[in-house]
Design a protein around this motif. Structure first.
Motif, PDB file in Angstrom:
ATOM      1  N   PHE A   1       0.822  -1.196   0.000  1.00  0.00           N
ATOM      2  CA  PHE A   1       0.000   0.000   0.000  1.00  0.00           C
ATOM      3  C   PHE A   1       0.865   1.258   0.000  1.00  0.00           C
ATOM      4  CE2 PHE A   1      -2.201   3.403   2.347  1.00  0.00           C
ATOM      5  CZ  PHE A   1      -3.246   3.620   1.474  1.00  0.00           C
ATOM      6  N   ALA A   2       1.945   1.248   0.775  1.00  0.00           N
ATOM      7  CA  ALA A   2       2.829   2.414   0.831  1.00  0.00           C
ATOM      8  C   ALA A   2       3.433   2.705  -0.539  1.00  0.00           C
ATOM      9  CB  ALA A   2       3.922   2.190   1.866  1.00  0.00           C
ATOM     10  N   ARG A   3       3.772   1.647  -1.265  1.00  0.00           N
ATOM     11  CA  ARG A   3       4.343   1.827  -2.604  1.00  0.00           C
ATOM     12  C   ARG A   3       3.319   2.447  -3.555  1.00  0.00           C
ATOM     13  NH1 ARG A   3       5.393  -2.979  -3.310  1.00  0.00           N
ATOM     14  NH2 ARG A   3       3.648  -3.575  -4.655  1.00  0.00           N
TER      15      ARG A   3
ATOM     16  N   PHE B   1       0.597   4.145  -2.674  1.00  0.00           N
ATOM     17  CA  PHE B   1       0.291   5.486  -2.165  1.00  0.00           C
ATOM     18  C   PHE B   1       1.320   6.498  -2.661  1.00  0.00           C
ATOM     19  CE2 PHE B   1       0.605   8.911   0.902  1.00  0.00           C
ATOM     20  CZ  PHE B   1      -0.715   9.232   1.167  1.00  0.00           C
ATOM     21  N   SER B   2       2.585   6.108  -2.627  1.00  0.00           N
ATOM     22  CA  SER B   2       3.652   6.986  -3.098  1.00  0.00           C
ATOM     23  C   SER B   2       3.522   7.265  -4.595  1.00  0.00           C
ATOM     24  CB  SER B   2       5.017   6.366  -2.794  1.00  0.00           C
ATOM     25  OG  SER B   2       6.063   7.150  -3.305  1.00  0.00           O
ATOM     26  N   GLU B   3       3.184   6.230  -5.358  1.00  0.00           N
ATOM     27  CA  GLU B   3       3.036   6.396  -6.800  1.00  0.00           C
ATOM     28  C   GLU B   3       1.855   7.303  -7.132  1.00  0.00           C
ATOM     29  OE1 GLU B   3       2.705   3.640 -10.846  1.00  0.00           O
ATOM     30  OE2 GLU B   3       3.173   2.707  -8.909  1.00  0.00           O
ATOM     31  N   ILE B   4       0.751   7.154  -6.382  1.00  0.00           N
ATOM     32  CA  ILE B   4      -0.394   8.044  -6.588  1.00  0.00           C
ATOM     33  C   ILE B   4       0.007   9.487  -6.289  1.00  0.00           C
ATOM     34  CG2 ILE B   4      -2.699   8.664  -5.758  1.00  0.00           C
ATOM     35  CD1 ILE B   4      -3.187   5.681  -5.247  1.00  0.00           C
ATOM     36  N   GLY B   5       0.754   9.691  -5.197  1.00  0.00           N
ATOM     37  CA  GLY B   5       1.209  11.033  -4.849  1.00  0.00           C
ATOM     38  C   GLY B   5       2.056  11.659  -5.937  1.00  0.00           C
ATOM     39  N   GLU B   6       2.957  10.878  -6.525  1.00  0.00           N
ATOM     40  CA  GLU B   6       3.799  11.388  -7.612  1.00  0.00           C
ATOM     41  C   GLU B   6       2.951  11.763  -8.831  1.00  0.00           C
ATOM     42  OE1 GLU B   6       6.629   8.350  -8.382  1.00  0.00           O
ATOM     43  OE2 GLU B   6       7.671   8.571  -6.450  1.00  0.00           O
ATOM     44  N   THR B   7       1.941  10.948  -9.120  1.00  0.00           N
ATOM     45  CA  THR B   7       1.067  11.217 -10.263  1.00  0.00           C
ATOM     46  C   THR B   7       0.239  12.477 -10.024  1.00  0.00           C
ATOM     47  OG1 THR B   7       0.931   8.817 -10.583  1.00  0.00           O
ATOM     48  CG2 THR B   7      -0.588  10.173 -11.844  1.00  0.00           C
ATOM     49  N   ILE B   8      -0.197  12.693  -8.780  1.00  0.00           N
ATOM     50  CA  ILE B   8      -0.929  13.913  -8.442  1.00  0.00           C
ATOM     51  C   ILE B   8      -0.029  15.135  -8.623  1.00  0.00           C
ATOM     52  CG2 ILE B   8      -1.984  15.203  -6.539  1.00  0.00           C
ATOM     53  CD1 ILE B   8      -3.114  12.526  -5.511  1.00  0.00           C
TER      54      ILE B   8
ATOM     55  N   ARG C   1      -2.414  11.673   3.923  1.00  0.00           N
ATOM     56  CA  ARG C   1      -1.216  11.232   4.617  1.00  0.00           C
ATOM     57  C   ARG C   1      -1.270   9.717   4.783  1.00  0.00           C
ATOM     58  NH1 ARG C   1      -0.178  15.193   2.814  1.00  0.00           N
ATOM     59  NH2 ARG C   1       0.500  17.161   3.762  1.00  0.00           N
ATOM     60  N   LEU C   2      -0.139   9.075   4.579  1.00  0.00           N
ATOM     61  CA  LEU C   2      -0.074   7.616   4.549  1.00  0.00           C
ATOM     62  C   LEU C   2      -0.653   6.994   5.812  1.00  0.00           C
ATOM     63  CD1 LEU C   2       0.884   4.974   3.215  1.00  0.00           C
ATOM     64  CD2 LEU C   2       3.129   5.371   4.262  1.00  0.00           C
ATOM     65  N   THR C   3      -0.237   7.447   6.970  1.00  0.00           N
ATOM     66  CA  THR C   3      -0.687   6.803   8.214  1.00  0.00           C
ATOM     67  C   THR C   3      -2.193   6.978   8.408  1.00  0.00           C
ATOM     68  OG1 THR C   3      -0.036   8.815   9.416  1.00  0.00           O
ATOM     69  CG2 THR C   3       1.530   6.982   9.390  1.00  0.00           C
ATOM     70  N   SER C   4      -2.729   8.143   8.046  1.00  0.00           N
ATOM     71  CA  SER C   4      -4.168   8.377   8.202  1.00  0.00           C
ATOM     72  C   SER C   4      -4.983   7.476   7.278  1.00  0.00           C
ATOM     73  CB  SER C   4      -4.498   9.843   7.915  1.00  0.00           C
ATOM     74  OG  SER C   4      -3.851  10.698   8.843  1.00  0.00           O
ATOM     75  N   GLU C   5      -4.530   7.328   6.024  1.00  0.00           N
ATOM     76  CA  GLU C   5      -5.255   6.473   5.084  1.00  0.00           C
ATOM     77  C   GLU C   5      -5.162   5.006   5.487  1.00  0.00           C
ATOM     78  OE1 GLU C   5      -7.183   7.903   3.023  1.00  0.00           O
ATOM     79  OE2 GLU C   5      -6.355   9.895   3.396  1.00  0.00           O
ATOM     80  N   TRP C   6      -4.008   4.591   5.992  1.00  0.00           N
ATOM     81  CA  TRP C   6      -3.844   3.205   6.447  1.00  0.00           C
ATOM     82  C   TRP C   6      -4.790   2.902   7.606  1.00  0.00           C
ATOM     83  CZ3 TRP C   6      -2.148  -1.030   4.452  1.00  0.00           C
ATOM     84  CH2 TRP C   6      -1.796  -2.126   5.258  1.00  0.00           C
ATOM     85  N   ARG C   7      -4.954   3.872   8.521  1.00  0.00           N
ATOM     86  CA  ARG C   7      -5.891   3.694   9.638  1.00  0.00           C
ATOM     87  C   ARG C   7      -7.324   3.635   9.133  1.00  0.00           C
ATOM     88  NH1 ARG C   7      -2.385   7.305  12.573  1.00  0.00           N
ATOM     89  NH2 ARG C   7      -3.687   9.072  11.945  1.00  0.00           N
ATOM     90  N   GLU C   8      -7.649   4.464   8.134  1.00  0.00           N
ATOM     91  CA  GLU C   8      -9.008   4.453   7.588  1.00  0.00           C
ATOM     92  C   GLU C   8      -9.339   3.104   6.953  1.00  0.00           C
ATOM     93  OE1 GLU C   8     -11.380   6.439   3.861  1.00  0.00           O
ATOM     94  OE2 GLU C   8     -10.204   7.801   5.113  1.00  0.00           O
ATOM     95  N   LEU C   9      -8.392   2.533   6.212  1.00  0.00           N
ATOM     96  CA  LEU C   9      -8.603   1.235   5.584  1.00  0.00           C
ATOM     97  C   LEU C   9      -8.891   0.158   6.633  1.00  0.00           C
ATOM     98  CD1 LEU C   9      -5.737   1.408   2.952  1.00  0.00           C
ATOM     99  CD2 LEU C   9      -8.176   1.360   2.429  1.00  0.00           C
ATOM    100  N   GLU C  10      -8.118   0.161   7.708  1.00  0.00           N
ATOM    101  CA  GLU C  10      -8.333  -0.818   8.776  1.00  0.00           C
ATOM    102  C   GLU C  10      -9.669  -0.590   9.468  1.00  0.00           C
ATOM    103  OE1 GLU C  10      -5.925  -2.721  12.585  1.00  0.00           O
ATOM    104  OE2 GLU C  10      -5.536  -0.639  11.999  1.00  0.00           O
ATOM    105  N   LEU C  11     -10.013   0.670   9.695  1.00  0.00           N
ATOM    106  CA  LEU C  11     -11.277   1.005  10.335  1.00  0.00           C
ATOM    107  C   LEU C  11     -12.456   0.467   9.524  1.00  0.00           C
ATOM    108  CD1 LEU C  11     -12.678   2.692  12.602  1.00  0.00           C
ATOM    109  CD2 LEU C  11     -12.643   4.626  11.010  1.00  0.00           C
TER     110      LEU C  11
END
Length: 334
Positions: A83-85, A87-94, A313-323
């Protein structure tokens, strides 16, 4: 009718009943002119014959599922590396200007250690607003869920849909109402829907509100279109899916291909987030297959997605997915 065996499709109706189609099904490339037909497709809408006409149709109360025994599960949580990988790629594309938003998906995997997978259907007996129940069972595979997201309903030239985006814990409701990142994510979805649907007819957008799902809250904006003329249901499905809540913004062939690749890399179930609906003698009603459980044999999958924009932010999105996944597992008692 015995839902413990055999193939069937199921979806909530507007009056609180469940419309059930019992197999075997005949398959069609386009929506039939009359009768009852279920629509089941994958996320890329690539199925050649997505319309499924059942051998028999039943209209039942959800209480039919009482008494099903839920299976025992052993779960394996997804790792953050993939997911981090992505997420980073999406950020670069944005940052490159190609994309403003996309929706990656992670999946938690489980194994049934005792009981039957069809016991997961027990939760469908507890149907309540604002959830729509849905299920597709074919042999040893299938999916079921209770989704808050209506893709669209079409009845006599009136087209209803919704923007549903922005997520928080129910305990954070008071501050959620002022969260600029979540509001912006929601407005991406609502404004894009209005723009996309304005050529169909007069669009009425209601005020944004907060939808309470128990464990979670979402921003919710109802939309209604008074259509200028008739459009085929197949055309409307292509136009609506993926909604901005589950798809990229802007939605181009390039950004869709990126999303499909990211979903494949993170091993999202192919039907997660896809349209699932029913045509019932002139009325069409379709939901988005989120908040669900997918299975094949003894393997069970619980996917979740999150909207990633520039402020994410990576940590916030990761928490949302788990939630979101924990909410599904709790709702289905697994």
């Amino acid at each position: 009718m015995n839902l413990l065996s055999g193939d069937f499709a199921l979806i909530s109706t507007a009056n609180g009943e469940l419309l059930v189609g019992e197999g075997p099904f005949t398959e069609h490339a386009h929506c039939p002119r009359d009768g009852v037909a279920f629509y089941k497709n994958n996320f890329t809408l690539s199925a050649a014959k997505p319309w499924k006409v059942p051998a028999m149709v039943h209209r039942i109360k959800p209480s039919v599922f009482h008494g099903f025994e839920r299976p025992e599960m052993k779960w394996t949580a997804p790792t953050a590396e993939g997911f981090a990988r992505v997420f980073s790629e999406i950020g670069e594309t944005i940052r490159s200007g190609t994309l403003e938003k996309s929706v990656p998906v992670t999946t938690e995997r489980g194994e049934i250690t005792a009981g039957s997978v069809r016991g997961i259907l027990a939760q469908l007996s507890n149907q309540s607003d604002p959830f729509y129940s849905y299920a597709w069972v074919e042999g040893e595979s299938g999916f079921c869920g209770q989704t808050p997201e209506l893709l669209f309903q079409l009845r006599k030239g009136r087209f209803k849909t919704m923007a549903l985006a922005g997520t928080a814990r129910a305990s954070e409701r008071s501050v959620f109402a002022f969260d600029e990142k979540e509001i912006r994510e929601h407005e991406y979805v609502a404004q894009t829907l209005v723009e996309n649907l304005s050529d169909l007819g007069m669009v009425k957008r209601s005020d944004r509100s907060i939808m309470d799902l128990g464990d979670l809250v979402h921003f919710h904006t109802p939309l209604e279109i008074f259509m200028y003329g008739d459009q085929s249901i197949d055309f409307l499905l292509q136009k609506m899916h993926p909604t901005p809540a589950l798809g990229p913004h802007p939605r181009t062939q390039e950004t869709l291909e990126m999303l499909y690749r990211w979903r494949n890399e993170l091993e999202a179930p192919e039907c997660f987030g896809a349209p699932f609906g029913v045509y019932d003698d002139g009325v069409f009603h379709a939901v988005v297959t989120i908040r669900g459980v997918f299975w094949d044999g003894q393997e069970v999958l619980v996917p979740s997605g999150c909207g990633v924009i520039e402020e994410s932010r990576l940590t916030s999105e990761w928490r949302e997915l788990e939630l979101k996944r924990n909410a599904v597992k709790a709702r289905f008692g697994i």
